[in-house]
Design an enzyme around this catalytic site. Structure first.
Site, PDB file in Angstrom:
ATOM      1  N   ARG A 216       0.904  -0.712   0.092  1.00 28.84           N
ATOM      2  CA  ARG A 216      -0.209  -0.431  -0.201  1.00 28.84           C
ATOM      3  C   ARG A 216       1.151   1.046  -0.060  1.00 28.84           C
ATOM      4  NH1 ARG A 216      -2.308   0.227   6.007  1.00 28.84           N
ATOM      5  NH2 ARG A 216       0.151   1.463   7.259  1.00 28.84           N
ATOM      6  N   ASP A 260       8.489 -10.500   6.236  1.00 26.06           N
ATOM      7  CA  ASP A 260       8.598  -9.482   7.133  1.00 26.06           C
ATOM      8  C   ASP A 260      10.032  -9.621   7.054  1.00 26.06           C
ATOM      9  OD1 ASP A 260       9.195  -8.144   9.580  1.00 26.06           O
ATOM     10  OD2 ASP A 260       7.888  -8.835  11.296  1.00 26.06           O
ATOM     11  N   ALA A 288       9.739  -0.191   2.987  1.00 30.21           N
ATOM     12  CA  ALA A 288       9.178  -0.240   4.333  1.00 30.21           C
ATOM     13  C   ALA A 288       9.215   0.044   5.630  1.00 30.21           C
ATOM     14  CB  ALA A 288       8.990  -1.872   4.787  1.00 30.21           C
ATOM     15  N   ASN A 298       7.291   9.569  27.666  1.00 25.46           N
ATOM     16  CA  ASN A 298       6.566   8.242  27.840  1.00 25.46           C
ATOM     17  C   ASN A 298       7.160   7.391  26.805  1.00 25.46           C
ATOM     18  OD1 ASN A 298       4.769  10.298  29.389  1.00 25.46           O
ATOM     19  ND2 ASN A 298       3.958  10.897  27.551  1.00 25.46           N
ATOM     20  N   TYR A 357      12.102   7.778  15.838  1.00 23.65           N
ATOM     21  CA  TYR A 357      10.901   7.516  14.284  1.00 23.65           C
ATOM     22  C   TYR A 357      12.741   8.473  13.494  1.00 23.65           C
ATOM     23  CZ  TYR A 357       9.176   8.400   9.657  1.00 23.65           C
ATOM     24  OH  TYR A 357       8.552   9.342   8.203  1.00 23.65           O
TER      25      TYR A 357
HETATM   26  P1  NAI Z   1       2.513   2.680   5.219  1.00 27.20           P
HETATM   27  O1  NAI Z   1       2.590   2.579   6.258  1.00 27.20           O
HETATM   28  O2  NAI Z   1       1.239   2.900   3.977  1.00 27.20           O
HETATM   29  O3  NAI Z   1       3.054   1.425   4.469  1.00 27.20           O
HETATM   30  C1  NAI Z   1       3.413   0.257   4.845  1.00 27.20           C
HETATM   31  C2  NAI Z   1       4.147  -0.817   4.101  1.00 27.20           C
HETATM   32  O4  NAI Z   1       5.442  -1.416   4.838  1.00 27.20           O
HETATM   33  C3  NAI Z   1       2.569  -1.923   4.523  1.00 27.20           C
HETATM   34  O5  NAI Z   1       2.104  -1.919   3.740  1.00 27.20           O
HETATM   35  C4  NAI Z   1       3.955  -2.628   5.999  1.00 27.20           C
HETATM   36  O6  NAI Z   1       2.710  -3.739   6.284  1.00 27.20           O
HETATM   37  C5  NAI Z   1       4.558  -2.577   5.771  1.00 27.20           C
HETATM   38  N1  NAI Z   1       5.469  -3.363   6.909  1.00 27.20           N
HETATM   39  C6  NAI Z   1       6.102  -2.652   7.113  1.00 27.20           C
HETATM   40  N2  NAI Z   1       6.430  -2.963   8.673  1.00 27.20           N
HETATM   41  C7  NAI Z   1       6.578  -4.579   7.439  1.00 27.20           C
HETATM   42  C8  NAI Z   1       7.990  -5.249   7.892  1.00 27.20           C
HETATM   43  N3  NAI Z   1       8.328  -5.508   9.224  1.00 27.20           N
HETATM   44  N4  NAI Z   1       8.104  -6.019   6.957  1.00 27.20           N
HETATM   45  C9  NAI Z   1       7.299  -6.000   5.551  1.00 27.20           C
HETATM   46  N5  NAI Z   1       6.596  -4.965   5.511  1.00 27.20           N
HETATM   47  C10 NAI Z   1       6.900  -3.687   6.254  1.00 27.20           C
HETATM   48  O7  NAI Z   1       3.604   3.819   5.056  1.00 27.20           O
HETATM   49  P2  NAI Z   1       3.805   5.169   3.745  1.00 27.20           P
HETATM   50  O8  NAI Z   1       3.636   6.363   4.382  1.00 27.20           O
HETATM   51  O9  NAI Z   1       3.525   5.173   2.355  1.00 27.20           O
HETATM   52  O10 NAI Z   1       5.085   5.055   4.016  1.00 27.20           O
HETATM   53  C11 NAI Z   1       6.308   4.235   3.164  1.00 27.20           C
HETATM   54  C12 NAI Z   1       7.531   4.902   3.369  1.00 27.20           C
HETATM   55  O11 NAI Z   1       8.045   6.367   3.671  1.00 27.20           O
HETATM   56  C13 NAI Z   1       7.828   4.955   5.227  1.00 27.20           C
HETATM   57  O12 NAI Z   1       9.158   3.954   5.392  1.00 27.20           O
HETATM   58  C14 NAI Z   1       7.613   5.995   5.456  1.00 27.20           C
HETATM   59  O13 NAI Z   1       8.251   6.187   7.019  1.00 27.20           O
HETATM   60  C15 NAI Z   1       8.369   6.809   4.456  1.00 27.20           C
HETATM   61  N6  NAI Z   1       7.699   8.341   4.878  1.00 27.20           N
HETATM   62  C16 NAI Z   1       6.338   8.427   5.044  1.00 27.20           C
HETATM   63  C17 NAI Z   1       6.156  10.111   4.485  1.00 27.20           C
HETATM   64  C18 NAI Z   1       4.542   9.732   4.848  1.00 27.20           C
HETATM   65  O14 NAI Z   1       4.137  11.290   4.339  1.00 27.20           O
HETATM   66  N7  NAI Z   1       3.610   8.906   4.482  1.00 27.20           N
HETATM   67  C19 NAI Z   1       6.497  11.207   4.676  1.00 27.20           C
HETATM   68  C20 NAI Z   1       8.282  10.522   5.043  1.00 27.20           C
HETATM   69  C21 NAI Z   1       8.738   9.246   4.924  1.00 27.20           C
END
Ligand code: NAI
Length: 451
Positions: A216, A260, A288, A298, A357
């Site tokens: 996603r 994972d 991921a 906290n 983070y």
């Molecule tokens: P999201 O939470 O929508 O998607 C993250 C995906 O990583 C999920 O599908 C989840 O199941 C997967 N995931 C989590 N832990 C995992 C594991 N141990 N093994 C395999 N898969 C795992 O996050 P989003 O928003 O798409 O973010 C993607 C990346 O971009 C992340 O690294 C986030 O920190 C970074 N990011 C996002 C920002 C935003 O505004 N959304 C801003 C800055 C950085």
């Protein structure tokens, strides 16, 4: 997540109202489409040097309408200014003012790109001051751009020539709609490594990529963008996200791997999957990531440790496996391997409630710069992308007022889309970005607060 304010501000009534009330006026950004021209309109080259001639030649080769001057009623789509021979701050004036003179004749979503040499590599104080001056000017100009326009710089390392493929790659990225949400940033080009694609619409043709967290959000957008650019994609996510993961993999005719990434053998399992299905692995995207926000007062061990484990420790461990593997470092490969990792502007500026983070994402920035040397032997690269406010499920959960403030506080007055992050990753993963390594590139619309 829809940004209804931006949609409204781009209607006739919306434009009138936002202007009269002095409200932010987010423009509809020009985003990349493979069938659209690279830029629509003339590109003006400023500066008198061998580099400016070379820049003009490169762009003429792409069929662009390259000019030295504009007619009084014409509007430029881009301005590229070469400052590579500058040796004192006093010399900035003529070319900077020439750029300034063009600013009222820019189309919407225009680009200003400055080209200069790395300040850190100048011993002479006057030369370094002049080069830093270009940097400061570019950053401030980015804040002044209107109607979805951006200003960015390309920094040439050592005596690198603008004929290097990495220069053309960076120039094309910054001119194109791929860099819609990148502003006030600098791309360093440090080596002649890299290659230009036969077809710029499929720069990743024949390559195999793995994207973690692909079920996603930004990860799904990355998987789709890499596929659009020609790569075969292995989509990785946790078993609990299996259904969404399968849907993404099917949509892009890729393969899904439920895994994972904190598992000890995650790297080896990805390599085995790549070997069995494709016989190669060229691109790794460490996307991921998780947040477990709490003020440090906290914070508990589970929140701290899980964020560090997923966001950085897993990447360090997987990289060790990839770098040791013949599959990822194929001796016969013409273009070296690519790793692109997700950092965050929180890892640069810090953010309340995100000590865990930010530690993990600053860690990514450090990891990337230190791993670069290890990849150089194979002409490979490793870079990070630091997104700012991106319209995802994660940011949709932020309370309305906080979200509106966070979303508008950048030079483009809007949030970026997952596709904007994906385009930057696709560029860094491409053969044409072979001259850029160890860099963290922000995709944040030039956030006004923090870094
Ligand atoms: P999201 O939470 O929508 O998607 C993250 C995906 O990583 C999920 O599908 C989840 O199941 C997967 N995931 C989590 N832990 C995992 C594991 N141990 N093994 C395999 N898969 C795992 O996050 P989003 O928003 O798409 O973010 C993607 C990346 O971009 C992340 O690294 C986030 O920190 C970074 N990011 C996002 C920002 C935003 O505004 N959304 C801003 C800055 C950085």
């Amino acid at each position: 997540m829809r940004d209804t304010y931006t949609e409204f501000a781009n209607t006739g009534l919306g434009r009138k109202l936002t202007t009269s009330l002095g409200l932010p006026q987010p423009a509809k950004l020009r985003r990349y489409r493979p069938d659209a021209p690279l830029v629509e309109g003339p590109v003006v080259v400023v500066g008198e040097s061998a580099t400016s001639d070379r820049i003009a030649e490169v762009m003429l080769g792409w069929g662009l309408d390259v000019r030295r001057h504009l007619g009084p009623r014409e509007k430029a789509a881009a301005v590229v200014a070469a400052f590579d021979t500058i040796s004192s701050p006093a010399q900035l004036s003529a070319d900077v003012l020439a750029v300034g003179g063009l600013l009222k004749q820019l189309r919407s979503s225009a680009r200003v790109i400055t080209v200069f040499r790395d300040p850190q590599q100048a011993e002479d104080p006057g030369v370094r001051a002049a080069r830093k001056g270009v940097e400061g000017m570019t950053r401030s100009l980015a804040h002044e751009m209107r109607a979805g326009g951006t200003a960015n710089g390309i920094v040439l390392q050592n005596d690198l020539d603008a004929a290097a493929p990495g220069f053309a790659g960076a120039l094309r990225f910054l001119l194109s709609g791929r860099s819609a949400f990148v502003s006030g940033q600098f791309i360093s080009v440090g080596s002649v490594n890299g290659a230009l694609p036969e077809d710029w619409s499929t720069p990743l043709q024949g390559q195999v990529a793995v994207v973690t967290g692909a079920a996603r959000g930004i990860g799904a957008a990355i998987a789709k963008t890499l596929r659009r650019d020609g790569a075969e994609v292995i989509a990785v996510d946790i078993p609990a996200a299996g259904e969404h993961l399968a849907a993404v993999a099917n949509e892009i005719s890729g393969t899904a791997l439920q895994l994972d990434i904190t598992a000890e053998d995650a790297g080896e399992r990805i390599l085995t999957h790549a070997e069995q299905h494709y016989g190669r692995l060229d691109i790794v995207v460490h996307n991921a990531g998780i947040t477990r926000d709490k003020l440090l007062a906290n914070m508990d061990a589970s929140r701290w440790d899980s964020v560090i484990a997923v966001n950085i420790e897993s990447q360090l461990r997987m990289n060790r496996a990839f770098l040791a593997s013949e599959l990822f470092n194929r001796a016969e490969a013409t273009v070296g391997p690519r790793i692109v990792s997700l950092a965050s502007t929180s890892g640069i500026a810090g953010n309340r409630g995100q000590t865990n983070y930010a530690a993990s994402k600053s860690g990514v920035i450090g990891m990337v710069s230190a791993t670069s040397a290890q990849l150089q032997a194979r002409h490979g690269t490793i870079n990070a992308v630091a997104p700012g406010f991106i319209e995802t499920e994660m940011t949709a959960k932020i309370p309305l007022v906080t979200r509106e403030v966070a979303r508008r506080l950048n030079s483009l007055n809007q949030g970026g889309l997952p596709e904007d992050v994906a385009e930057t990753i696709a560029f860094l993963a491409s053969p044409a970005a072979g001259g850029t390594s160890g860099l963290t590139l922000r995709v944040c619309g030039q956030n006004l607060v923090g870094a």
